[in-house]
Design a protein around this motif. Structure first.
Motif, PDB file in Angstrom:
ATOM      1  N   HIS A  99      31.581  20.310  31.421  1.00 41.51           N
ATOM      2  CA  HIS A  99      30.692  21.221  31.286  1.00 41.51           C
ATOM      3  C   HIS A  99      29.455  20.595  32.103  1.00 41.51           C
ATOM      4  N   LEU A 100      29.298  19.269  32.118  1.00 42.26           N
ATOM      5  CA  LEU A 100      28.050  18.620  32.765  1.00 42.26           C
ATOM      6  C   LEU A 100      28.174  18.789  34.144  1.00 42.26           C
ATOM      7  N   LEU A 101      29.449  18.373  34.824  1.00 44.15           N
ATOM      8  CA  LEU A 101      29.702  18.372  36.044  1.00 44.15           C
ATOM      9  C   LEU A 101      29.715  19.759  36.819  1.00 44.15           C
ATOM     10  N   ILE A 102      30.194  20.807  36.015  1.00 52.16           N
ATOM     11  CA  ILE A 102      30.302  22.027  36.594  1.00 52.16           C
ATOM     12  C   ILE A 102      29.026  22.656  36.734  1.00 52.16           C
ATOM     13  N   CYS A 103      27.919  22.679  35.781  1.00 53.99           N
ATOM     14  CA  CYS A 103      26.595  22.913  35.563  1.00 53.99           C
ATOM     15  C   CYS A 103      26.072  22.336  36.940  1.00 53.99           C
ATOM     16  N   ALA A 104      26.280  21.192  37.168  1.00 51.66           N
ATOM     17  CA  ALA A 104      25.493  20.557  38.267  1.00 51.66           C
ATOM     18  C   ALA A 104      25.999  20.783  39.619  1.00 51.66           C
ATOM     19  N   SER A 105      27.187  21.278  39.746  1.00 48.11           N
ATOM     20  CA  SER A 105      27.748  21.852  40.983  1.00 48.11           C
ATOM     21  C   SER A 105      27.693  23.110  41.487  1.00 48.11           C
ATOM     22  N   GLY A 106      26.649  23.355  42.489  1.00 47.14           N
ATOM     23  CA  GLY A 106      26.314  24.444  42.825  1.00 47.14           C
ATOM     24  C   GLY A 106      27.118  25.384  43.552  1.00 47.14           C
ATOM     25  N   GLN A 107      28.030  24.892  44.428  1.00 42.28           N
ATOM     26  CA  GLN A 107      28.580  25.465  45.362  1.00 42.28           C
ATOM     27  C   GLN A 107      29.991  25.999  44.752  1.00 42.28           C
ATOM     28  N   VAL A 108      30.502  27.170  45.266  1.00 46.93           N
ATOM     29  CA  VAL A 108      31.760  27.499  44.668  1.00 46.93           C
ATOM     30  C   VAL A 108      32.935  26.563  44.985  1.00 46.93           C
ATOM     31  N   GLY A 109      32.825  26.053  46.155  1.00 51.04           N
ATOM     32  CA  GLY A 109      33.899  25.312  46.702  1.00 51.04           C
ATOM     33  C   GLY A 109      33.849  23.922  45.886  1.00 51.04           C
ATOM     34  N   LEU A 110      33.154  23.432  45.572  1.00 54.84           N
ATOM     35  CA  LEU A 110      32.814  22.227  44.759  1.00 54.84           C
ATOM     36  C   LEU A 110      33.269  22.510  43.420  1.00 54.84           C
ATOM     37  N   ARG A 111      32.771  23.732  42.995  1.00 55.02           N
ATOM     38  CA  ARG A 111      33.344  23.936  41.373  1.00 55.02           C
ATOM     39  C   ARG A 111      34.815  24.098  41.287  1.00 55.02           C
ATOM     40  N   ARG A 112      35.366  24.471  42.513  1.00 52.87           N
ATOM     41  CA  ARG A 112      36.982  24.876  42.466  1.00 52.87           C
ATOM     42  C   ARG A 112      37.553  23.326  42.830  1.00 52.87           C
ATOM     43  N   ARG A 113      36.920  22.604  43.452  1.00 55.48           N
ATOM     44  CA  ARG A 113      37.527  21.188  43.442  1.00 55.48           C
ATOM     45  C   ARG A 113      37.323  20.640  42.297  1.00 55.48           C
ATOM     46  N   LEU A 114      36.391  20.577  41.435  1.00 52.97           N
ATOM     47  CA  LEU A 114      36.374  19.990  40.267  1.00 52.97           C
ATOM     48  C   LEU A 114      37.284  20.429  39.148  1.00 52.97           C
ATOM     49  N   ASN A 153      32.079   4.512  25.628  1.00 55.32           N
ATOM     50  CA  ASN A 153      33.288   5.501  25.810  1.00 55.32           C
ATOM     51  C   ASN A 153      32.864   6.772  26.296  1.00 55.32           C
ATOM     52  N   THR A 154      33.636   7.920  26.320  1.00 57.13           N
ATOM     53  CA  THR A 154      33.411   9.249  27.030  1.00 57.13           C
ATOM     54  C   THR A 154      32.000   9.665  26.619  1.00 57.13           C
ATOM     55  N   SER A 155      31.647   9.611  25.565  1.00 55.05           N
ATOM     56  CA  SER A 155      30.434  10.183  24.970  1.00 55.05           C
ATOM     57  C   SER A 155      29.136   9.495  25.432  1.00 55.05           C
ATOM     58  N   THR A 156      29.249   8.256  25.713  1.00 52.22           N
ATOM     59  CA  THR A 156      27.844   7.561  26.244  1.00 52.22           C
ATOM     60  C   THR A 156      27.909   7.917  27.777  1.00 52.22           C
ATOM     61  N   TYR A 157      29.108   7.822  28.513  1.00 56.65           N
ATOM     62  CA  TYR A 157      29.104   8.366  29.764  1.00 56.65           C
ATOM     63  C   TYR A 157      28.593   9.722  29.843  1.00 56.65           C
ATOM     64  N   ASN A 158      28.991  10.794  29.026  1.00 53.81           N
ATOM     65  CA  ASN A 158      28.508  11.648  29.083  1.00 53.81           C
ATOM     66  C   ASN A 158      26.927  11.882  28.886  1.00 53.81           C
ATOM     67  N   LEU A 159      26.538  10.976  27.934  1.00 48.18           N
ATOM     68  CA  LEU A 159      25.237  11.281  28.010  1.00 48.18           C
ATOM     69  C   LEU A 159      24.366  10.633  29.100  1.00 48.18           C
ATOM     70  N   VAL A 160      24.872   9.738  29.648  1.00 51.21           N
ATOM     71  CA  VAL A 160      23.978   9.109  30.954  1.00 51.21           C
ATOM     72  C   VAL A 160      24.419  10.374  31.871  1.00 51.21           C
ATOM     73  N   MET A 161      25.385  10.901  31.958  1.00 53.23           N
ATOM     74  CA  MET A 161      25.562  11.963  33.240  1.00 53.23           C
ATOM     75  C   MET A 161      24.512  13.344  32.740  1.00 53.23           C
ATOM     76  N   LYS A 162      24.087  13.499  31.334  1.00 56.75           N
ATOM     77  CA  LYS A 162      23.135  14.264  31.032  1.00 56.75           C
ATOM     78  C   LYS A 162      21.807  13.958  31.451  1.00 56.75           C
ATOM     79  N   VAL A 163      21.497  12.800  31.321  1.00 53.60           N
ATOM     80  CA  VAL A 163      20.297  12.290  31.868  1.00 53.60           C
ATOM     81  C   VAL A 163      20.386  12.478  33.429  1.00 53.60           C
ATOM     82  N   PHE A 164      21.321  12.232  34.172  1.00 53.34           N
ATOM     83  CA  PHE A 164      21.365  12.437  35.579  1.00 53.34           C
ATOM     84  C   PHE A 164      21.218  13.892  36.147  1.00 53.34           C
ATOM     85  N   ALA A 165      22.052  14.698  35.166  1.00 56.07           N
ATOM     86  CA  ALA A 165      21.813  16.138  35.248  1.00 56.07           C
ATOM     87  C   ALA A 165      20.640  16.634  35.153  1.00 56.07           C
ATOM     88  N   GLN A 166      19.822  16.267  34.330  1.00 53.52           N
ATOM     89  CA  GLN A 166      18.515  16.922  33.830  1.00 53.52           C
ATOM     90  C   GLN A 166      17.486  16.316  35.225  1.00 53.52           C
TER      91      GLN A 166
END
Length: 504
Positions: A218-233, A178-191
């Motif tokens: 939240h996870l994706l925006i924190c990992a996306s450094g550039q302004v352009g990327l963040r806006r696209r997100l 489900n969404t929460s398990t995807y989020n957790l793997v994403m968190k590992v990736f983010a870390q």
DNA sequence: TTAGGGTTAG
């Protein structure tokens, strides 16, 4: 009576915004720079409350007069509840605990299996043989173990282990991620800095039609450094049919709120513009977030404009709005306007609590108006609103910043008398104050005292104490502090930051 | 995860 009190919401809110005049600044810095004489932000009224001239300090800032009293409802509050037994002893509690215990043991086993993966050992095969019952709970436990074990040595390997387990689990019968398990793997990736892999998972969620949540964002925006990327997100989330918030304004609010937590103020402005452009009407939460962003960016004219607009849109300020306004008034050294606002709040039934006073005192302390800090602190206590550890710490830090350590000490003693336990923030402020006062022995004693009271000093406290000692030419005492830190086994990995220190 | 307050050297 302050105009606006007891009026219907629209009129009351508009009266408030009128009183915080858009053409005048909440903060004194703006007018100082502009070179014009400043007036207080609250408008003149029948009660004669008003007009603070610039550079007037203390309670006179804003022409404070003794008859202008703080009005709060009498002390009392709701009757104390005595039906709280703490532990939930309802039937089934024990069996639930056992179930969770089993899952934890299973997660431990799986984690050990995953760690063995490599040439000569297939974790996949071992998992097939183990045949654990895969559930969301088990997934969370395993991924959490991986997450907390990530360090600089294994940050390339662990995301692979996590993903391998994630893929294996997804293939098991009767189980679906489900969404929460995807989020957790994403968190590992983010870390582990695996941003591309995060985006791939995000795409996968979209392909499967799985809902994405504010957490995903939240996870994706924190990992996306550039302004352009963040806006696209942001754009992706807004367009995404699986980012389900209704009414649609709430999707924007979820994004805005996330951006606030990571202090992306300019992006908040951009999202807000987009929200308006797309025809979604802001609510109080939207206004509060955008106003905070404007305040943080120092755009006070726009801040005022929004407050005014909020009134025009029939939206009543809430506790959070007042918090922000009080902090701004404090920092702008406007105790009179703050007093007015506190009274106004009481009048409209939004009774100020310790958080409001703390915010105000913090602002006033930063403006260096200690007299007003003391006034509001005393008034708060008199009205039966108990200062807590944060409130005390704010007052102490204000006196320390002003170089008045004796007063800081008085509040420190007072908090102990009132049964409020100092925490790491409080001790840090006191130690800083003692260093400033040249009382280095006492500062070191306090460092040891906090330890014995269960407050572990953070590295900054040590670092600050050491550098202040060194600056005062007390190198040997500085070394004693470092030795104390290492003897305690604290921050050994940061020891190299103390240049010139050689371990005996 | 639809909110709320505080410290910090180099």
């Amino acid at each position: 009576m302050i105009p606006g009190a007891h009026l219907p919401p629209l009129r009351a809110a508009r009266a408030l915004s009128a009183r915080l005049c858009p053409s005048q600044h909440l903060c004194s810095e703006g007018s100082r720079n502009g070179g014009e004489s400043r007036r207080d932000t609250l408008q003149s009224n029948g009660d004669g409350i008003l007009e603070g001239e610039e550079e007037v300090k203390g309670l006179d800032a804003g022409h404070f007069r003794p008859e202008m009293l703080l009005r709060l409802p009498p002390p009392g509050g709701p009757p104390e509840s005595d039906d709280d037994d703490g532990e939930d002893l309802s039937p089934g509690h024990g069996s639930r605990r056992w179930f969770f215990e089993d899952v934890r043991l299973e997660a431990d086993r799986i984690f050990r299996i995953l760690l063995q993966d490599g040439p000569g050992f297939s974790a996949r095969q071992a998992l097939d043989e183990m045949r654990p019952k895969v559930s969301i709970k088990l997934m969370r436990e395993v991924l959490f173990r991986i997450l907390v074990s990530v360090d600089s040595v294994n940050r390339e390997r662990y995301p692979k282990l996590a993903y391998r387990f994630f893929v294996w689990a997804g293939q098991q019968e009767g189980y679906r991620h489900n969404t929460s398990t995807y989020n957790l793997v994403m968190k590992v990736f983010a870390q582990c800095g695996e941003v591309k892999a995060m985006w791939r998972l995000f795409e996968e969620m979209a392909e499967k039609g799985l809902p994405v949540s504010a957490r995903t964002f939240h996870l994706l925006i924190c990992a996306s450094g550039q302004v352009g990327l963040r806006r696209r997100l942001v754009e992706r989330f807004i367009k995404s049919s699986t980012f389900r918030y209704r009414p649609f304004r709430n999707a924007f609010n979820a994004i805005l709120h996330t951006l606030l937590t990571i202090e992306q103020y300019s992006l908040i402005e951009w999202v807000h513009q987009k929200m308006i452009f797309e025809g979604h009407s802001p609510d109080v939460l939207t206004y509060n977030i955008v106003m905070r962003a404007k305040y943080m960016l120092g755009k006070l004219d726009q801040f005022h404009r929004l407050l005014d607009e909020m009134g025009k849109n029939e939206l009543m300020p809430d506790l959070h709005t007042y918090n922000l306004l009080l902090h701004a008034l404090g920092k702008g050294d406007k105790p009179l306007a703050a007093l007015n606002l506190l009274n106004y709040m009481s009048d409209v039934g939004c009774v100020p609590n310790v958080l409001h006073f703390t915010n105000l005192i913090d602002g006033l302390g930063r403006a260096g108006n200690l007299e007003a800090c003391k006034y509001f602190f005393d008034e708060m206590v008199k009205k039966g609103c108990e200062p807590d550890v944060v409130c005390y710490t704010v007052v102490i830090a204000s006196y320390v910043a002003a170089g008045e350590f004796e007063e800081a000490q008085r509040y420190f003693d007072d908090m102990l008398v009132r049964g409020q336990l100092p925490n790491v923030y409080t001790y840090n402020s006191m130690i800083r104050g003692l260093c400033t006062a040249g009382e280095f022995d006492k500062a070191f004693s306090m460092l040891k005292e906090m330890e014995s009271h269960g407050c572990t000093p953070n590295f900054s406290v040590y670092s600050s104490l050491v550098s202040r000692l060194r600056n005062a030419g007390k190198d040997s005492q500085a070394n004693t502090v470092i030795k104390y830190m290492t003897d305690k086994g604290h921050y050994l990995h940061l020891l190299s930051r103390f240049e010139g220190y050689e371990r005996c």
